[in-house]
Scaffold this motif. Structure first.
Motif, mmCIF file in Angstrom:
data_model
loop_
_atom_site.group_PDB
_atom_site.id
_atom_site.type_symbol
_atom_site.label_atom_id
_atom_site.label_comp_id
_atom_site.label_asym_id
_atom_site.label_seq_id
_atom_site.Cartn_x
_atom_site.Cartn_y
_atom_site.Cartn_z
ATOM 1 N N TYR A 1 3.578 12.649 -2.739
ATOM 2 C CA TYR A 1 4.774 11.845 -2.541
ATOM 3 C C TYR A 1 4.758 11.175 -1.170
ATOM 4 O O TYR A 1 5.095 10.003 -1.037
ATOM 5 C CB TYR A 1 6.032 12.710 -2.698
ATOM 6 C CG TYR A 1 7.297 11.891 -2.630
ATOM 7 C CD1 TYR A 1 8.182 12.016 -1.566
ATOM 8 C CD2 TYR A 1 7.585 10.964 -3.619
ATOM 9 C CE1 TYR A 1 9.331 11.246 -1.503
ATOM 10 C CE2 TYR A 1 8.731 10.190 -3.568
ATOM 11 C CZ TYR A 1 9.605 10.330 -2.500
ATOM 12 O OH TYR A 1 10.737 9.564 -2.449
ATOM 13 N N GLY A 2 4.325 11.909 -0.170
ATOM 14 C CA GLY A 2 4.223 11.349 1.177
ATOM 15 C C GLY A 2 3.254 10.174 1.228
ATOM 16 O O GLY A 2 3.543 9.135 1.841
ATOM 17 N N ALA A 3 2.123 10.343 0.540
ATOM 18 C CA ALA A 3 1.142 9.250 0.502
ATOM 19 C C ALA A 3 1.721 8.043 -0.224
ATOM 20 O O ALA A 3 1.476 6.890 0.148
ATOM 21 C CB ALA A 3 -0.135 9.729 -0.198
ATOM 22 N N LEU A 4 2.496 8.305 -1.257
ATOM 23 C CA LEU A 4 3.126 7.216 -2.005
ATOM 24 C C LEU A 4 4.104 6.444 -1.122
ATOM 25 O O LEU A 4 4.081 5.212 -1.077
ATOM 26 C CB LEU A 4 3.860 7.781 -3.231
ATOM 27 C CG LEU A 4 4.745 6.792 -3.993
ATOM 28 C CD1 LEU A 4 3.901 5.698 -4.634
ATOM 29 C CD2 LEU A 4 5.557 7.513 -5.065
ATOM 30 N N ALA B 1 4.153 6.264 2.078
ATOM 31 C CA ALA B 1 3.385 5.540 3.103
ATOM 32 C C ALA B 1 2.810 4.249 2.523
ATOM 33 O O ALA B 1 2.841 3.198 3.158
ATOM 34 C CB ALA B 1 2.268 6.432 3.636
ATOM 35 N N GLN B 2 2.292 4.338 1.311
ATOM 36 C CA GLN B 2 1.719 3.156 0.662
ATOM 37 C C GLN B 2 2.782 2.094 0.411
ATOM 38 O O GLN B 2 2.572 0.904 0.659
ATOM 39 C CB GLN B 2 1.065 3.568 -0.670
ATOM 40 C CG GLN B 2 0.397 2.425 -1.414
ATOM 41 C CD GLN B 2 -0.721 1.809 -0.616
ATOM 42 O OE1 GLN B 2 -1.532 2.502 0.003
ATOM 43 N NE2 GLN B 2 -0.784 0.484 -0.597
ATOM 44 N N LEU B 3 3.940 2.519 -0.072
ATOM 45 C CA LEU B 3 5.010 1.562 -0.343
ATOM 46 C C LEU B 3 5.503 0.917 0.953
ATOM 47 O O LEU B 3 5.867 -0.265 0.964
ATOM 48 C CB LEU B 3 6.169 2.253 -1.072
ATOM 49 C CG LEU B 3 5.852 2.701 -2.503
ATOM 50 C CD1 LEU B 3 7.035 3.424 -3.111
ATOM 51 C CD2 LEU B 3 5.461 1.518 -3.374
ATOM 52 N N ASP C 1 3.295 -1.851 1.515
ATOM 53 C CA ASP C 1 3.438 -2.952 0.567
ATOM 54 C C ASP C 1 4.732 -3.727 0.734
ATOM 55 O O ASP C 1 4.803 -4.906 0.407
ATOM 56 C CB ASP C 1 3.380 -2.411 -0.878
ATOM 57 C CG ASP C 1 2.001 -1.893 -1.232
ATOM 58 O OD1 ASP C 1 1.889 -1.152 -2.224
ATOM 59 O OD2 ASP C 1 1.041 -2.216 -0.514
ATOM 60 N N TYR D 1 12.202 0.813 -5.124
ATOM 61 C CA TYR D 1 10.974 1.107 -5.861
ATOM 62 C C TYR D 1 10.859 2.594 -6.141
ATOM 63 O O TYR D 1 10.514 3.014 -7.245
ATOM 64 C CB TYR D 1 9.775 0.632 -5.031
ATOM 65 C CG TYR D 1 8.580 0.280 -5.859
ATOM 66 C CD1 TYR D 1 7.613 1.230 -6.154
ATOM 67 C CD2 TYR D 1 8.412 -1.004 -6.345
ATOM 68 C CE1 TYR D 1 6.514 0.901 -6.916
ATOM 69 C CE2 TYR D 1 7.312 -1.338 -7.106
ATOM 70 C CZ TYR D 1 6.364 -0.379 -7.384
ATOM 71 O OH TYR D 1 5.272 -0.711 -8.138
ATOM 72 N N LEU E 1 4.599 12.287 -11.536
ATOM 73 C CA LEU E 1 4.517 11.360 -10.405
ATOM 74 C C LEU E 1 3.216 10.571 -10.484
ATOM 75 O O LEU E 1 3.185 9.366 -10.267
ATOM 76 C CB LEU E 1 4.586 12.138 -9.082
ATOM 77 C CG LEU E 1 4.512 11.281 -7.813
ATOM 78 C CD1 LEU E 1 5.701 10.333 -7.708
ATOM 79 C CD2 LEU E 1 4.447 12.159 -6.561
ATOM 80 N N MET F 1 2.644 6.555 -10.684
ATOM 81 C CA MET F 1 1.831 5.881 -9.673
ATOM 82 C C MET F 1 0.756 5.024 -10.335
ATOM 83 O O MET F 1 0.498 3.900 -9.912
ATOM 84 C CB MET F 1 1.162 6.937 -8.758
ATOM 85 C CG MET F 1 2.098 7.427 -7.687
ATOM 86 S SD MET F 1 1.619 8.997 -6.904
ATOM 87 C CE MET F 1 -0.137 8.887 -6.789
ATOM 88 N N LEU G 1 0.788 1.256 -9.485
ATOM 89 C CA LEU G 1 -0.078 0.912 -8.358
ATOM 90 C C LEU G 1 -1.531 0.612 -8.706
ATOM 91 O O LEU G 1 -2.279 0.171 -7.851
ATOM 92 C CB LEU G 1 -0.080 2.065 -7.330
ATOM 93 C CG LEU G 1 1.264 2.360 -6.687
ATOM 94 C CD1 LEU G 1 1.177 3.617 -5.845
ATOM 95 C CD2 LEU G 1 1.725 1.198 -5.819
ATOM 96 N N VAL H 1 -6.117 1.410 -4.111
ATOM 97 C CA VAL H 1 -4.908 2.029 -3.563
ATOM 98 C C VAL H 1 -4.800 3.496 -3.992
ATOM 99 O O VAL H 1 -4.544 4.376 -3.173
ATOM 100 C CB VAL H 1 -3.681 1.225 -4.030
ATOM 101 C CG1 VAL H 1 -2.412 1.992 -3.794
ATOM 102 C CG2 VAL H 1 -3.630 -0.111 -3.320
ATOM 103 N N MET I 1 -4.901 6.889 -1.612
ATOM 104 C CA MET I 1 -3.827 7.877 -1.561
ATOM 105 C C MET I 1 -4.383 9.268 -1.836
ATOM 106 O O MET I 1 -4.033 10.247 -1.172
ATOM 107 C CB MET I 1 -2.744 7.533 -2.589
ATOM 108 C CG MET I 1 -1.886 6.362 -2.153
ATOM 109 S SD MET I 1 -0.817 5.761 -3.456
ATOM 110 C CE MET I 1 0.239 7.152 -3.704
ATOM 111 N N ARG J 1 -6.131 10.647 1.230
ATOM 112 C CA ARG J 1 -5.206 11.208 2.225
ATOM 113 C C ARG J 1 -4.762 12.606 1.833
ATOM 114 O O ARG J 1 -4.701 13.514 2.652
ATOM 115 C CB ARG J 1 -3.949 10.349 2.293
ATOM 116 C CG ARG J 1 -4.031 9.138 3.154
ATOM 117 C CD ARG J 1 -2.740 8.393 3.073
ATOM 118 N NE ARG J 1 -1.716 9.047 3.872
ATOM 119 C CZ ARG J 1 -0.887 8.410 4.683
ATOM 120 N NH1 ARG J 1 -0.986 7.107 4.801
ATOM 121 N NH2 ARG J 1 0.022 9.050 5.353
ATOM 122 N N VAL J 2 -4.415 12.748 0.551
ATOM 123 C CA VAL J 2 -3.939 14.045 0.081
ATOM 124 C C VAL J 2 -5.078 15.062 0.143
ATOM 125 O O VAL J 2 -4.887 16.199 0.565
ATOM 126 C CB VAL J 2 -3.366 13.925 -1.348
ATOM 127 C CG1 VAL J 2 -2.966 15.276 -1.891
ATOM 128 C CG2 VAL J 2 -2.157 12.997 -1.349
#
Lengths: 180, 159
Positions: A22-25, A27-29, A32, A42, B10, B14, B18, B36, B40, B43-44
């Motif tokens: 979720y954190g990575a998501l 950050a990505q948003l 964007d 979003y 989730l 995504m 994405l 993308v 992600m 990172r995880v």
């Protein structure tokens, strides 16, 4: 394979995976979308998609009884759903003023466990907008339209995180999910 | 397990929102940029790698690291071990999962094989990120022949 490995996943690691993803998501948003409102929207939209499916899983896993009031629904979200999926139980303050407005108070928000503070220039970001979307989507699947927003946010300096649920119809002839 | 369900849902959202095909394959078809979803996952994977028990960080052999991915990491993330690990002993490894958790809800067999790579991008990044934390640069690609089985090819890059 001869090495000794862990027997199984610690529950913590599973939760970590979701929280980290979720954190990575987020950050990505943030990369964007320039505006915080767009990121919030979003996240809420994605949460809605998740909520519409999560409710099936929830009803299958828990043995919730048929609800007779919005208050009951809110308590079940707090005491059963949050507990199952996030391992925390928000408190539901007694609300005498309105029959269809409720709050979930989170002292500790697991989604933002690894987030110290909001990134610079992102003061309007509602980091956990996904949660509002999930609740809204799930409720809609059981024919309960509601507005779900963040009223307070610890990440913004408030003392607690508060999610407000406003059910949009007065209690009358409502269709509830039956437990089989 | 409930927590895994949240991650799976989730992940599905995504992918829907994405995923984009790799815009620039580069000369010879080599990927030049992470999508993308892969970044992600990277990172995880990096962070997951940092949160591992200390004793796992003392690997010497490359093969030990790959075994660790197949056992510990896969169990922690997908509740099962990888079904097979093959290598040419020259830095290329093929990890096979016969019922990959993120593909199971999709279909069984040959239907949607073309859609399947989208659901593997994040996990490729995850493997790459974990390897990175453990000190290895790698290139990870995934292949699907029949759902829900898939293979992850890991090529360790020599410095």
């Amino acid at each position: 394979m001869s090495q000794e490995f862990n027997r199984g996943p610690a529950p913590q690691q599973n939760k970590d995976l979701f929280i980290l993803t979720y954190g990575a998501l987020v950050a990505q948003l943030c990369k964007d979308y320039e505006k915080d409102e767009d990121v919030n929207k979003y996240l809420d939209k994605m949460g809605y998609g998740i909520g519409t499916r999560l409710v099936e899983d929830f009803l299958a896993q828990s043995s919730v009884r048929r609800c007779h009031s919005y208050s009951e629904v809110t308590h079940i979200i707090a005491e059963v759903a949050f507990k199952i999926y996030l391992g925390v139980t928000p408190s539901v303050p007694c609300n005498n003023s309105s029959r269809n407005e409720f709050s979930l108070i989170l002292d500790k928000n697991p989604l933002s466990e690894f987030v110290g503070e909001l990134p610079a220039g992102r003061s309007s970001l509602c980091y956990c907008s996904l949660l509002c979307g999930i609740i809204r989507g799930a409720l809609e699947m059981v024919h309960l339209a509601a507005d779900v927003t963040f009223l307070q946010d610890k990440l913004k300096g408030d003392s607690v995180t508060e999610i407000g649920i406003t059910f949009l119809k007065q209690p009358e002839e409502k269709k509830y999910r039956r437990k089989k | 397990m409930a927590d895994t369900v949240l991650f799976e849902f989730l992940h599905t959202e995504m992918v829907a929102e994405l995923w984009a095909p790799d815009p620039d394959p580069g000369p010879g078809g080599q990927k030049t940029s992470l999508t993308v979803l892969e970044s992600m996952g990277f990172r995880v994977g990096q962070t997951l790698g940092e949160r591992l028990p200390q004793e796992t960080l003392g690997f010497r052999e490359e093969l030990d690291v790959l075994r660790f991915l197949c056992k510990d990491l896969w169990v922690a993330v997908f509740h099962k071990q990888m079904d097979s690990l093959r290598t040419n002993h020259q830095g290329t490894y093929v990890l096979q999962d016969n019922s990959f958790r993120l593909l199971i809800p999709m279909a069984s067999g040959l239907q949607y094989v073309e859609e399947a790579p989208k659901f593997l991008a994040f996990t490729c990044g995850l493997l790459c990120g974990t390897l990175h934390t453990l000190g290895f640069q790698s290139l990870v690609t995934a292949f699907v022949t029949a759902l829900p089985a898939c293979k992850f090819q890991v090529v360790i890059q020599k410095p």
